[in-house]
Design a protein around this motif. Structure first.
Motif, PDB file in Angstrom:
ATOM      1  N   LEU A  47       0.835  -1.194   0.000  1.00  0.00           N
ATOM      2  CA  LEU A  47       0.000   0.000   0.000  1.00  0.00           C
ATOM      3  C   LEU A  47       0.871   1.246   0.000  1.00  0.00           C
ATOM      4  O   LEU A  47       1.879   1.312   0.716  1.00  0.00           O
ATOM      5  CB  LEU A  47      -0.923   0.021   1.217  1.00  0.00           C
ATOM      6  N   GLU A  48       0.480   2.225  -0.800  1.00  0.00           N
ATOM      7  CA  GLU A  48       1.157   3.512  -0.833  1.00  0.00           C
ATOM      8  C   GLU A  48       0.121   4.619  -0.679  1.00  0.00           C
ATOM      9  O   GLU A  48      -1.024   4.474  -1.108  1.00  0.00           O
ATOM     10  CB  GLU A  48       1.916   3.693  -2.155  1.00  0.00           C
ATOM     11  N   ARG A  49       0.535   5.701  -0.074  1.00  0.00           N
ATOM     12  CA  ARG A  49      -0.376   6.815   0.142  1.00  0.00           C
ATOM     13  C   ARG A  49      -0.803   7.396  -1.205  1.00  0.00           C
ATOM     14  O   ARG A  49       0.024   7.668  -2.074  1.00  0.00           O
ATOM     15  CB  ARG A  49       0.302   7.890   0.987  1.00  0.00           C
ATOM     16  N   ALA A  50      -2.101   7.565  -1.390  1.00  0.00           N
ATOM     17  CA  ALA A  50      -2.612   8.147  -2.627  1.00  0.00           C
ATOM     18  C   ALA A  50      -2.387   9.650  -2.621  1.00  0.00           C
ATOM     19  O   ALA A  50      -2.271  10.281  -1.565  1.00  0.00           O
ATOM     20  CB  ALA A  50      -4.098   7.842  -2.783  1.00  0.00           C
ATOM     21  N   ARG A  51      -2.303  10.235  -3.825  1.00  0.00           N
ATOM     22  CA  ARG A  51      -2.137  11.689  -3.912  1.00  0.00           C
ATOM     23  C   ARG A  51      -3.310  12.398  -3.242  1.00  0.00           C
ATOM     24  O   ARG A  51      -3.146  13.365  -2.512  1.00  0.00           O
ATOM     25  CB  ARG A  51      -2.057  12.109  -5.376  1.00  0.00           C
ATOM     26  N   ASP A  52      -4.522  11.908  -3.544  1.00  0.00           N
ATOM     27  CA  ASP A  52      -5.707  12.427  -2.872  1.00  0.00           C
ATOM     28  C   ASP A  52      -6.041  11.454  -1.757  1.00  0.00           C
ATOM     29  O   ASP A  52      -6.658  10.421  -1.970  1.00  0.00           O
ATOM     30  CB  ASP A  52      -6.871  12.536  -3.853  1.00  0.00           C
ATOM     31  N   ASP A  53      -5.580  11.764  -0.539  1.00  0.00           N
ATOM     32  CA  ASP A  53      -5.774  10.817   0.567  1.00  0.00           C
ATOM     33  C   ASP A  53      -6.895  11.259   1.495  1.00  0.00           C
ATOM     34  O   ASP A  53      -6.929  10.926   2.673  1.00  0.00           O
ATOM     35  CB  ASP A  53      -4.481  10.608   1.361  1.00  0.00           C
TER      36      ASP A  53
END
Length: 781
Positions: free
Chosen positions: A771-777
């Motif tokens: 899992l990676e942090r989304a740009r729109d979190d």
């Protein structure tokens, strides 16, 4: 993609939210859902008649799942999701030339799969025009001529791929395979390659027939029913009746599934007035076990190890045997090698890989042994792993130790998906056809049948990617979305000189096309099929090998829509002329097709006469009769080794450890790639599909918060980057280390090379992810 911004959207959608659901399966929630689907069809009055004809004698077979019909009569013989399937197909909304004149293909690609299918039924043949980036009308004969021209200019018949969806009728499937083999190839990529292929392979090797051995009546006589890797409340809701009835009469119903699906917990029957008025429900299990993803084989091996231990203790004490020695001696082969493999499997390995305590495995084994008659059911939670063939053979091994095959109330029950996926295979849709089928076709039609193996689904994608296949014809389905490694599959389709989709509704596969592309609109199960000799019935085969007729009830929306057999006949006649049959003469009266089926397919003698029996007829099953059509002539115990690890070596070689192991699954408002709505009632999800279910402790451990958006990255260790964006994390009751998300949204994460050993089935239930942090979190709760 879930976009509603570029084009006007007439598909209803609610605001995204998540709130755990506390009600039972079925009940008032099911009735409300059916009413919503009925009204939303824009064809409500006519659809009442259609629903009351669903699964009835003289009516049509439900276009949904392959669960068999109860022999009991009744006015209502459909479930919630069956009603959705009928109303979804029997809409009065149209996708016609005017629709395609409004929207370019590029614009349509921006829409969600839900939006696309919601637009209505395809009503006229269309051809893609690259200059305008739009589909334009084409005459049927011109469409057939285009297909024939492209097929006949190929340097080898093996450069064409002929895909089949499980909703095709027996008549359509038989004509399709006859045409394709007369054309010269066995390239039959099929939807079964992606779901129950492991069942066919495993059962064929173990008991000699790749089908289940039980009938509907067996469920009334079983002492125990095990349900492995299956969610019947969503995927086969009519199965809930026999499960709750079994619990009520005192049988054991043992559910084995990582997720505590509501249908496997309790059920409120919408047709039971007392339960509805009192808002009560009944349980659908007596025990629930939650193994690790892929840990089912280890659990089964542990159960076998306990059963073997108790057999030896009984022998030492002079007590009644635990094994059925009579069955093993008369029918079995390889039991000593198998029991040696059981002995050699360490308890520690079983416990670690299963994810269960040994006390839980012992309890499951005791529940198994308490039953004299045991049915084992399974679905894609078992079949979509690398070691699925071995897992299913472990089920068979355990059943054979106690003689639970070929006895009333006992047996093997792979629960199929599409309503005729089993019938399609029976009709010869098989890239690795049995010799007996090929010889029967050669004798009857007097042409040389291709003997080499063809391409399954994964092999077909590779062939199109490599340029070895140049024409793709899809008989139903949504190939671009149903398949794994979505971006590579899309490229494979774009590589083709021609793609042809025979479809009822608009879907993603029409928008991911070759240099030339056709959309050919066909009749659905609900439509009246009128041919030259009058209205026609088609036939289907359910999971219990029952064959019955299906008669459409509604007038088609357009005279331009043709039946699947008529479309196939048109393609065949344009390509081959009247060889090896007069194709148009055959489709004038489907009895003629069934006569050919009776001449060449085992079990279908006197097909037309037997079909006139109310409820159809039973094909029979050799293994159910304890006749073993294996090379040894006996039922084979398979001494498979328990895998050392479930994590693929290519993932291990990448040098990264996964954050979670993810499975793909359906929502409750979905059937395969058909999205009826954006809600998943039993899991508490509303108005959204781009979600990842995970254990709250795992979410925190990985540095996120529930409701946060993440990108999901698949680990595989090759040059391809597989990522999906902007999925909302939902804290859910799921075992630690696991995750789940909806298919087909996460199909881009499944590597094309990650397939089952011996089955080539994509491993959709075991995907290593980070899992990676989304740009729109931002959060959506």
């Amino acid at each position: 993609m879930t976009s509603y911004q570029n084009l006007p959207d007439n598909a209803p959608a609610s605001s995204p939210r998540y709130q755990p659901y506390h009600g039972p399966a079925g009940g008032w929630g099911a009735l409300r859902s059916v009413a919503k689907a009925w009204v939303g069809s824009d064809n409500a009055l006519k659809n009442i008649r259609a629903l009351l004809k669903t699964n009835q004698n003289g009516g049509f077979d439900c276009p949904g799942c392959a669960w068999g019909d109860s022999p009991e009569s009744g006015m209502v013989k459909f479930c919630e999701n069956g009603a959705k399937a009928v109303n979804w197909e029997a809409t009065k909304r149209r996708v016609d030339a005017a629709f395609f004149a409004r929207y370019s293909v590029s614009a349509l690609r921006q829409q969600s799969d839900y939006w696309l299918e919601y637009q209505g039924r395809l009503t006229e043949p269309m051809v893609y025009d690259p200059a305008s980036d739009r589909y334009q009308p084409i005459d049927w004969n011109a469409a057939f001529a285009l297909i024939a021209r492209e097929l006949n200019k190929l340097t080898s018949p093996d450069q064409a791929e002929f895909y089949t969806s499980g909703r095709a009728s027996n008549e359509a499937a038989y004509l399709y395979q006859l045409f394709v083999r007369a054309y010269g190839t066995n390239n039959f990529p099929d939807c079964s390659n992606m779901c129950h292929e492991a069942s066919g392979v495993a059962l064929g090797q173990s008991v000699g027939v790749g089908k289940g051995t039980v009938t509907f009546d067996d469920f009334e006589h079983a002492d125990a029913i095990f349900v492995w890797g299956q969610n019947p409340g969503t995927n086969h809701p009519r199965m809930l009746d026999p499960l709750r009835d079994a619990v009520k009469r005192g049988a054991q119903v043992v559910c084995v599934n990582p997720l505590k699906e509501r249908g496997l917990e309790r059920f409120q029957h919408p047709q039971n007035p007392l339960e509805m008025l009192t808002n009560s429900d009944r349980p659908t299990n007596t025990a629930f076990f939650r193994p690790a993803l892929g840990g089912d084989m280890a659990m089964l091996r542990g159960m076998a190890k306990f059963v073997l231990q108790w057999e030896r203790e009984a022998q030492a004490k002079g007590e009644p045997a635990v094994f059925d020695h009579g069955f093993i001696a008369e029918h079995g082969q390889g039991v000593d090698e198998y029991l040696a493999a059981v002995d050699a499997t360490p308890w520690q390995h079983i416990e670690e890989q299963s994810g269960l305590a040994l006390a839980d495995i012992e309890l499951a084994a005791r529940m198994y042994c308490r039953g004299r008659r045991v049915i084992m059911c399974w679905a894609m939670g078992i079949t979509q792993h690398r070691h699925s063939v071995a897992t299913i053979q472990e089920i068979v091994n355990l059943q054979m130790l106690r003689g639970n095959i070929g006895a009333p109330g006992a047996g093997l029950c792979p629960v199929r998906g599409h309503s005729n996926v089993q019938g399609d295979r029976t009709m010869g849709i098989n890239e690795r056809p049995p010799l007996a089928l090929l010889e029967a076709i050669e004798r009857r039609f007097d042409f040389p049948v291709p003997r080499h193996n063809g391409h399954n689904t994964v092999e077909a994608i590779h062939a199109m990617l490599d340029g070895r296949a140049k024409v793709f014809i899809g008989l139903g389905g949504n190939f671009a979305q149903a398949t794994p490694d979505t971006e590579r599959t899309a490229q494979a389709l774009r590589n083709c000189a021609l793609t042809v989709q025979i479809s009822t509704k608009l879907n993603r596969s029409h928008l991911i096309h070759g240099q030339q592309a056709l959309i050919l609109p066909c009749l659905g199960r609900t439509d009246i099929d009128l041919q030259a000799e009058g209205p026609q019935a088609v036939t289907v085969e359910d999971s219990f090998s029952m064959v019955h007729a299906s008669n459409g009830q509604l007038k088609p929306l357009s005279t331009q829509m043709r039946s699947e057999p008529a479309v196939i006949a048109g393609i065949a006649a344009a390509t081959l002329g009247k060889q090896p049959v007069d194709w148009h003469w055959l489709v004038a009266d489907y009895d003629r097709i069934r006569d050919l089926i009776g001449d060449t397919i085992a079990g279908f003698s006197d097909f037309n006469q037997r079909l006139r029996q109310p409820g159809g007829f039973y094909l029979g099953n050799s293994a159910a009769n304890r006749e073993w059509k294996t090379a040894s002539g006996r039922a084979n115990f398979k001494a498979n080794l328990l895998p050392d690890t479930l994590l693929d070596e290519r993932v291990r070689a990448s040098g990264q450890l996964p954050d979670l192991i993810m499975q793909s699954m359906r929502s409750h408002d979905q059937y395969n790639t058909t999205i009826y709505g954006l809600d998943d009632r039993y899991r508490g999800v509303r108005g959204q599909r781009d979600v990842l279910f995970a254990n709250e402790a795992d979410i925190i451990r990985l540095g996120f918060q529930p409701g946060q958006k993440v990108d999901i990255v698949s680990l595989w260790g090759d040059e391809h980057v597989r990522r999906v964006h902007g999925f909302t994390l939902l804290a859910f009751d799921i075992p630690a280390g696991q995750a789940a998300a909806y298919y087909p949204e996460v199909n881009p994460l499944i590597p094309l090379e990650s397939i089952g050993e011996g089955s080539h089935t994509p491993t959709s239930k075991f995907v290593a992810i980070k899992l990676e942090r989304a740009r729109d979190d931002g959060r959506i709760l």
